[in-house]
Design an enzyme around this catalytic site. Structure first.
Site, PDB file in Angstrom:
ATOM      1  CD  GLU A   1      -2.488   1.251   2.719  1.00 20.52           C
ATOM      2  OE1 GLU A   1      -3.406   2.081   2.857  1.00 20.52           O
ATOM      3  OE2 GLU A   1      -2.144   0.473   3.631  1.00 20.52           O
ATOM      4  CG  HIS A   2       1.357   3.491   2.983  1.00 23.83           C
ATOM      5  ND1 HIS A   2       0.660   2.687   3.865  1.00 23.83           N
ATOM      6  CD2 HIS A   2       0.582   4.577   2.772  1.00 23.83           C
ATOM      7  CE1 HIS A   2      -0.483   3.271   4.177  1.00 23.83           C
ATOM      8  NE2 HIS A   2      -0.555   4.414   3.524  1.00 23.83           N
TER       9      HIS A   2
END
Length: 443
Positions: free
Chosen positions: A320-321
């Site tokens: 995600e990040h």
């Protein structure tokens, strides 16, 4: 060339088993909400949040009283973050243009960008009051000009969190509910006796919230699969050190007990030093209980020989990040294709993206970055095409091609839709149920 795991997280099989248990709970709960509406929602709120007010929807006077508890300085901080998110969302919206082009003489094709008519924005807040999530979902929906925006957030320590409610109001929510978890998602999507259902659900949440959105997809739209947060740090020794790597890993691990966090590096020295630094920070971090659980169960440290291997691993994990701190950050920007959001260089960080810098923090998890990006103003927009034929000649010419192609596929009724135009606007007597003749008989 080799890839070495200095630390592994929970296996895919174990994670799948956890997902199966979550699916069963969510399925039964949504069925109960659909059957019993408000009664089921209230029971769930009492059970999980110990919260059962006279009404879950806040009135205008409720909102005013609650937000008055936010200090002037806190409100200024909330306003700053809101303004950054809105500024970027407006720039994105302005890039989405309605178009109309004349593809053939007399034939005009176009599309219009139309907002979804109602959206339910979920703002997590049971463990930590996620003020920023209100900006990301509510304010962005307002920029998209969604006519009905409702927002739901769980109580925090038994009552509505003033800062979260203030951000919802500032963002432009038309209805605000103090509801959390599956009950909030189910109520907004399925509707109850007191809550009109929405057309779309957006916002991050825990595994149960994410699974509820997944099961409801189709009945309503969803932004994306946004479950427990994930983070990856891609680092070499040129610009990164163990302190910044460990800090960036644990900064996201504190979200919950099941937040994957991965260090990907080509330096065994940096990897080993980061493992030591993680332990040091966990000794002083106030949220260490949560962060340690994520790190011990879902943390990974992967050492690669080359940057190409690091790139392949990053795209495969599709975190995600992704915090990139190397001597070739732009190379990763150009070559990475599966992720939620990139944070390039040591001066930026995921927390800025989560809270204040302006990009949206609702991002794909569980490898969904392979096929979707994060929440943005465009997620609230439906692009609808249209066509216009304005001359007899165009109606005839396109109709002739359409007639023959429909007959090629065996669709006689379709062909007649074309034929009636060929007869009417072209004066060509096409026998019923036959394809239009070629203009050049030699063909």
């Amino acid at each position: 060339m080799a890839i070495t795991y200095l630390k592994r997280g929970k296996s895919e099989a174990d994670r799948a088993e956890d997902d199966a248990k979550t699916r069963a709970v969510v399925e039964a709960t949504l069925k109960d909400i659909e059957n019993r509406g408000d009664d089921a929602v209230r029971e769930l709120s009492e059970k999980f949040d110990k919260y059962s007010p006279a009404a879950f929807r806040l009135s205008a006077s409720d909102i005013e009283a609650i937000t008055s508890k936010v200090s002037t300085r806190e409100m200024a901080d909330i306003r700053f973050a809101h303004d950054q998110v809105v500024r970027f969302a407006q720039a994105q919206r302005e890039s989405m243009l309605d178009i109309e082009v004349e593809t053939l003489p007399g034939v005009f094709l176009g599309h219009r960008n139309i907002p979804v008519q109602s959206v339910g924005c979920y703002v997590p807040g049971g463990k930590f009051p996620m003020v920023a999530s209100a900006h990301m979902s509510v304010a962005t929906a307002k920029v998209a000009q969604v006519p009905r925006i409702i927002a739901a957030t769980p109580p925090f320590k038994g009552e509505p969190n003033p800062a979260v409610i203030a951000a919802m109001k500032m963002g432009g929510a038309h209805e605000i509910y103090v509801l959390g978890g599956i009950q909030a998602i189910g109520a907004m999507a399925l509707g109850t006796q007191t809550i009109e259902p929405v057309h779309m659900l957006v916002g991050p949440g825990n595994a149960f919230v994410a699974e509820a959105k997944r099961q409801l997809y189709g009945r309503v739209g969803i932004d994306l699969f946004a479950g427990p947060t994930e983070t990856m740090v891609i680092a070499d020794e040129t610009v990164a050190d163990s302190e910044i790597c460990a800090t960036d890993l644990l900064g996201q691990a504190e979200h919950g007990y099941n937040s994957p966090c991965v260090l990907l590096t080509n330096s065994r020295k940096l990897a080993e030093q980061t493992l030591e630094e993680v332990e040091r920070i966990l000794g002083i971090l106030p949220t260490a209980e949560t962060a340690r659980a994520s790190w011990e169960t879902y943390g990974e440290v992967i050492v690669c020989d080359t940057y190409e291997e690091m790139l392949d691993q990053a795209n495969e994990i599709a975190s995600e990040h992704v915090q990139v701190m190397t001597d070739r950050d732009d190379w990763f920007l150009q070559n990475m294709h599966s992720y939620g959001a990139l944070f390039l260089g040591p001066r930026t960080n995921v927390a800025n993206g989560d809270k204040v810098i302006g990009t949206n923090h609702t991002l794909p998890t569980k490898k969904a970055g392979r096929y979707t990006g994060g929440l943005w103003v465009g997620k609230y927009i439906k692009t609808h095409s249209y066509q216009r034929v304005v001359t007899d000649e165009a109606a005839t010419m396109v109709g002739e091609y359409g007639s023959r192609l429909c007959m090629l596929e065996g669709f006689v009724g379709h062909a007649e839709q074309c034929n009636v135009r060929v007869r009417r606007y072209g004066g060509i007597n096409v026998p019923y149920g036959e394809g239009a003749p070629y203009r050049d008989a030699a063909e």
